[in-house]
Design a protein around this motif. Structure first.
Motif, mmCIF file in Angstrom:
data_model
loop_
_atom_site.group_PDB
_atom_site.id
_atom_site.type_symbol
_atom_site.label_atom_id
_atom_site.label_comp_id
_atom_site.label_asym_id
_atom_site.label_seq_id
_atom_site.Cartn_x
_atom_site.Cartn_y
_atom_site.Cartn_z
ATOM 1 N N ASP A 1 4.717 -16.180 7.240
ATOM 2 C CA ASP A 1 4.371 -14.857 6.727
ATOM 3 C C ASP A 1 5.622 -14.195 6.158
ATOM 4 O O ASP A 1 6.571 -13.900 6.891
ATOM 5 C CB ASP A 1 3.772 -13.989 7.833
ATOM 6 C CG ASP A 1 3.013 -12.784 7.283
ATOM 7 O OD1 ASP A 1 2.988 -12.606 6.052
ATOM 8 O OD2 ASP A 1 2.443 -12.028 8.074
ATOM 9 N N ASP B 1 10.764 -16.585 8.127
ATOM 10 C CA ASP B 1 9.468 -16.356 7.492
ATOM 11 C C ASP B 1 8.704 -17.658 7.292
ATOM 12 O O ASP B 1 7.467 -17.697 7.408
ATOM 13 C CB ASP B 1 9.648 -15.646 6.154
ATOM 14 C CG ASP B 1 10.076 -14.190 6.316
ATOM 15 O OD1 ASP B 1 10.154 -13.715 7.463
ATOM 16 O OD2 ASP B 1 10.321 -13.545 5.281
ATOM 17 N N SER C 1 1.216 -13.547 13.042
ATOM 18 C CA SER C 1 1.948 -14.637 12.416
ATOM 19 C C SER C 1 1.119 -15.909 12.590
ATOM 20 O O SER C 1 0.143 -15.924 13.339
ATOM 21 C CB SER C 1 3.331 -14.810 13.047
ATOM 22 O OG SER C 1 4.157 -13.691 12.775
#
Length: 300
Positions: free
Chosen positions: A118, A113, A10
């Motif tokens: 991501d 997210d 991430s």
């Protein structure tokens, strides 16, 4: 506590290892050597810290080796994304990993997210948490980073943890980080904004029967019922840290350096057990949001 790498799958803008000085990742041989040496010093719990340890192919072998030489607990700090693969999770468990600390950034995919930078991270993390919940023999802690972008979802995140069948949650007030000469202040919540949301989330956790705790949240920002679950420097007296850029034979002294008392804390009845908050936060925003308490329930 051992860090293998700062690499991650991430790209969170609040990442609290983004300002760790650049060093090569620790290879498997070096990591094993550190694990063996720490066991000789008396350590019997191993925590493999963030960056993302599940990216390391030798993780299961390191856990297995730690168990073989006498560690009674092996914990990993993870974003939980690779735990969504049952075979991978089972391999870690068979190797001896028995505690998982998993980060959650939002109650909705769009929030999680966006913070993870991501798409799809939320679905993977939630799937991993579901698999953990289906294995009640495993220890777990869901850590919620308290950020400007998710304050209005803290209660919903607690409810999600309960809905998934998990039992432990921690709300962490995020440490400011400085990268390339700039403080990433835009991602941070302010204490007086975060306090009501944290208190509401902890009240909801109590109502749902969850074990809830906090990190770096001053006691003056908590309800009296939740102050006993705040971490303190004395919780880290027996914690040895092997980072990529520094070592600590006992983390307690460093804990107080990075969480100093503000001037008004001298008048606080609970100062000695208060975690206060980050030194960098106090430098950036001042200390007016810290308020002395004259008892377990009142302000001076």
């Amino acid at each position: 506590m051992l860090r293998l790498t700062t690499q991650c799958n991430s790209a969170c803008t609040h990442c609290t290892v983004a300002d760790v000085e650049a060093h090569e990742a620790r290879d498997a041989r070096q990591a094993l050597g550190e694990i063996v040496e720490a066991r000789k010093r008396g350590c019997d719990e191993l925590v493999i810290m963030r960056g993302e340890p599940t990216l390391r192919p030798e993780l299961a072998k390191l856990a297995q080796a730690a168990r073989r030489i006498g560690y009674r607990l092996v914990q990993i700090q993870t974003n939980g994304r690779l735990l969504c693969y049952p075979d991978y999770l089972d391999r870690l468990v068979r190797a001896g990993v028995d505690f998982f600390e998993v980060s959650l950034f939002g109650a909705r995919a769009s929030t999680h997210d966006a913070i993870s930078a991501d798409e799809g991270a939320f679905d993977q993390t939630v799937a991993g948490l579901r698999l953990l919940a289906a294995r009640p023999q495993l220890g777990h802690l869901v850590t919620i980073a308290v950020l400007a972008a998710n304050l209005d979802e803290l209660v919903a995140m607690v409810e999600l943890v309960a809905e998934l069948g998990l039992a432990r949650v921690q709300l962490n007030f995020t440490r400011p980080v400085r990268v390339d000469g700039r403080w990433r202040t835009e991602v941070l919540a302010r204490l007086d904004d975060a306090g009501p949301a944290i208190r509401a989330a902890l009240r909801r956790a109590r109502a749902l029967g969850l074990a809830a705790s906090t990190e770096a949240v001053p006691l003056c920002q908590l309800d009296p019922e939740d102050r006993a679950a705040a971490e303190t420097a004395r919780d880290f007296v027996d914690v040895q840290v092997v980072d990529l850029h520094r070592r600590h034979a006992s983390f307690a002294d460093h804990h107080r350096q990075v969480r100093p008392h503000a001037p008004q804390c001298a008048e606080c009845a609970l100062a000695q057990v208060c975690p206060t908050t980050w030194a960098a936060y106090q430098e950036l925003f001042g200390t007016n949001e810290l308020r002395a308490l004259n008892s377990a329930d009142g302000f001076l």
